[in-house]
Design an enzyme around this catalytic site. Structure first.
Site, PDB file in Angstrom:
ATOM      1  N   ARG A 124      45.241  38.182  52.347  1.00  0.00           N
ATOM      2  CA  ARG A 124      44.593  37.628  51.146  1.00  0.00           C
ATOM      3  C   ARG A 124      43.126  37.321  51.409  1.00  0.00           C
ATOM      4  O   ARG A 124      42.601  36.310  50.922  1.00  0.00           O
ATOM      5  CB  ARG A 124      45.316  36.332  50.743  1.00  0.00           C
ATOM      6  CG  ARG A 124      46.772  36.524  50.364  1.00  0.00           C
ATOM      7  CD  ARG A 124      46.991  36.527  48.893  1.00  0.00           C
ATOM      8  NE  ARG A 124      46.529  35.312  48.262  1.00  0.00           N
ATOM      9  CZ  ARG A 124      46.257  35.210  46.964  1.00  0.00           C
ATOM     10  NH1 ARG A 124      46.365  36.261  46.178  1.00  0.00           N
ATOM     11  NH2 ARG A 124      45.851  34.060  46.448  1.00  0.00           N
ATOM     12  N   GLY A 125      42.465  38.132  52.241  1.00  0.00           N
ATOM     13  CA  GLY A 125      41.041  37.922  52.495  1.00  0.00           C
ATOM     14  C   GLY A 125      40.788  36.537  53.066  1.00  0.00           C
ATOM     15  O   GLY A 125      41.494  36.084  53.973  1.00  0.00           O
ATOM     16  N   ASP A 155      42.126  46.183  59.345  1.00  0.00           N
ATOM     17  CA  ASP A 155      42.522  46.923  60.562  1.00  0.00           C
ATOM     18  C   ASP A 155      42.635  45.972  61.753  1.00  0.00           C
ATOM     19  O   ASP A 155      43.561  46.084  62.559  1.00  0.00           O
ATOM     20  CB  ASP A 155      41.512  48.038  60.848  1.00  0.00           C
ATOM     21  CG  ASP A 155      41.465  49.047  59.714  1.00  0.00           C
ATOM     22  OD1 ASP A 155      42.518  49.253  59.083  1.00  0.00           O
ATOM     23  OD2 ASP A 155      40.390  49.603  59.451  1.00  0.00           O
ATOM     24  N   MET A 213      34.258  59.182  60.616  1.00  0.00           N
ATOM     25  CA  MET A 213      32.898  58.716  60.800  1.00  0.00           C
ATOM     26  C   MET A 213      32.538  57.975  59.509  1.00  0.00           C
ATOM     27  O   MET A 213      32.696  58.528  58.410  1.00  0.00           O
ATOM     28  CB  MET A 213      31.948  59.897  61.041  1.00  0.00           C
ATOM     29  CG  MET A 213      30.573  59.465  61.467  1.00  0.00           C
ATOM     30  SD  MET A 213      30.579  58.514  63.022  1.00  0.00           S
ATOM     31  CE  MET A 213      30.410  59.801  64.242  1.00  0.00           C
ATOM     32  N   GLY A 269      37.732  54.740  60.424  1.00  0.00           N
ATOM     33  CA  GLY A 269      39.050  55.345  60.186  1.00  0.00           C
ATOM     34  C   GLY A 269      40.084  54.282  60.503  1.00  0.00           C
ATOM     35  O   GLY A 269      40.003  53.628  61.550  1.00  0.00           O
ATOM     36  N   ASP A 306      30.212  41.778  56.742  1.00  0.00           N
ATOM     37  CA  ASP A 306      30.768  43.068  56.307  1.00  0.00           C
ATOM     38  C   ASP A 306      32.288  43.001  56.510  1.00  0.00           C
ATOM     39  O   ASP A 306      32.756  42.835  57.637  1.00  0.00           O
ATOM     40  CB  ASP A 306      30.146  44.187  57.165  1.00  0.00           C
ATOM     41  CG  ASP A 306      30.687  45.564  56.819  1.00  0.00           C
ATOM     42  OD1 ASP A 306      31.453  45.687  55.843  1.00  0.00           O
ATOM     43  OD2 ASP A 306      30.339  46.528  57.533  1.00  0.00           O
ATOM     44  N   ALA A 319      41.855  54.751  63.983  1.00  0.00           N
ATOM     45  CA  ALA A 319      40.948  54.510  65.118  1.00  0.00           C
ATOM     46  C   ALA A 319      40.555  53.036  65.179  1.00  0.00           C
ATOM     47  O   ALA A 319      40.502  52.443  66.270  1.00  0.00           O
ATOM     48  CB  ALA A 319      39.710  55.393  64.982  1.00  0.00           C
ATOM     49  N   ASN A 320      40.270  52.436  64.024  1.00  0.00           N
ATOM     50  CA  ASN A 320      39.891  51.014  64.014  1.00  0.00           C
ATOM     51  C   ASN A 320      41.011  50.146  64.589  1.00  0.00           C
ATOM     52  O   ASN A 320      40.765  49.223  65.377  1.00  0.00           O
ATOM     53  CB  ASN A 320      39.606  50.545  62.579  1.00  0.00           C
ATOM     54  CG  ASN A 320      38.350  51.148  62.000  1.00  0.00           C
ATOM     55  OD1 ASN A 320      37.509  51.670  62.734  1.00  0.00           O
ATOM     56  ND2 ASN A 320      38.205  51.091  60.684  1.00  0.00           N
TER      57      ASN A 320
HETATM   58  O1  RIB Z   1      39.694  50.095  56.873  1.00  0.00           O
HETATM   59  C1  RIB Z   1      38.358  50.469  56.995  1.00  0.00           C
HETATM   60  C2  RIB Z   1      38.262  51.947  57.174  1.00  0.00           C
HETATM   61  O2  RIB Z   1      38.692  52.569  55.999  1.00  0.00           O
HETATM   62  C3  RIB Z   1      36.865  52.459  57.409  1.00  0.00           C
HETATM   63  O3  RIB Z   1      36.482  52.466  58.759  1.00  0.00           O
HETATM   64  C4  RIB Z   1      36.906  53.822  56.779  1.00  0.00           C
HETATM   65  O4  RIB Z   1      36.820  54.876  57.694  1.00  0.00           O
HETATM   66  C5  RIB Z   1      38.203  53.877  55.984  1.00  0.00           C
HETATM   67  O5  RIB Z   1      39.137  54.637  56.638  1.00  0.00           O
END
Ligand code: RIB
Length: 293
Positions: A214-215, A245, A12, A39, A239, A42-43
């Site tokens: 590299r963003g 991910d 979370m 996470g 953001d 999960a992402n």
């Molecule tokens: O990569 C981004 C994630 O890193 C975030 O969602 C946070 O939970 C951390 O695990």
């Protein structure tokens, strides 16, 4: 439809937006607070599902309220959770995130994620055996990262190791990965090198092919020959949490098209992901990605 199995964390995210980062010992007023699902594991699972893959996640949540909400959110995204454990008397993973000055600071408390075991991964063998690509990151115990690399390799599946948060890993483990997907800083830590060392040189001496993020500059990738550059896509960033991910998920989903097209799509998906708040907020659907491209 690509089949992707993700082994990793479920958190979370407790997100504070502020105009700047607080200094050590300082209290400042923030602008907004949000609780959003995150996470790295999960992402990546959610991003791959939105891109049209059939996705299974191997991980753990606690038996707290966060665990129930995170579980529900993943079900809504169509992620298979047969191998997500609900750990009794344990909290779910959390990430305290500050977003300020176009950057983020993140502190992760693994909690239930620290209870993902090699035995749990071995128990998911038939699921891993059905994958076109396997994704694993480093917010779970290292022995479970190793188990994923070994099992994926034994099954002849491409394992993408996203070494975040980075730690130095044995060369023998790294050789089991089909691709390593660090940023420049993570690659240096992973190899135990000086962080000032030229990233192209680091890519060349990594023991497995590297796709380096590299963003805004996009990504560099090397699979045998000379490193190649995929420029980033220009967007207005809100953001950047979860951009890596999204990149990893897209790489796994489109890997069967070849590394160059997969990296291009991964850069585009990551660019879209930063245009909205929250790690999962901006992750594009397949239709959104195609329209953008
Ligand atoms: O990569 C981004 C994630 O890193 C975030 O969602 C946070 O939970 C951390 O695990």
């Amino acid at each position: 439809m690509a089949r992707v199995v993700v082994v990793g964390s479920i958190n979370m995210d407790l997100v504070t937006l502020a105009s700047r980062f607080a200094k050590p010992g300082e209290t400042i007023l923030g602008e907004r607070f949000l609780t959003v699902h995150g996470g790295k594991g999960a992402n990546q699972a959610v991003a791959a599902a939105r891109l049209g893959a059939e996705v299974a996640l191997v991980g753990a949540v606690g038996d707290d309220a966060f665990g129930a909400q995170l579980h529900e959110g993943l079900v809504r995204e169509g992620v298979s959770l047969d191998h997500v454990a609900r750990i009794a008397d344990c909290g779910s993973g959390t990430a305290s995130i500050t977003v300020a000055e176009g950057e983020n600071h993140i502190i992760v408390v693994p909690a239930a994620n620290a209870r993902v075991t090699p035995a749990q991964i071995e128990g998911a063998q038939s699921t891993l055996a059905s994958a076109d690509a396997i994704l694993v990151q480093m917010e779970i115990p290292l022995e479970s990262v190793e188990a994923t690399l070994r099992l994926g390799h034994k099954l002849g599946k491409p394992v993408i190791l996203n070494p975040a948060p980075a730690q130095k890993l044995p060369t023998e483990w790294l050789k089991l990965a089909r691709y390593l997907t660090p940023n420049q800083h993570e690659l240096a830590i992973l190899l135990g090198a000086d962080s000032d060392e030229d990233f192209v040189a680091l890519m060349q001496r990594a023991p497995a092919p590297v796709v380096l993020t590299r963003g805004g500059d996009g990504a560099w990738f090397r699979d045998g020959g000379e490193p190649q550059h995929q420029p980033g896509f220009k967007v207005d960033a809100v953001d950047t949490t979860g951009a890596g991910d999204t990149f990893n998920a897209a790489l796994a989903v489109f890997l069967h098209e070849g590394i160059a097209p997969a990296v291009r799509k991964a850069c585009a998906a990551a660019a879209l992901s930063v245009t909205k708040l929250g790690a999962q907020g901006g992750m594009p659907t397949r239709a959104e990605l195609e329209a953008f491209l």
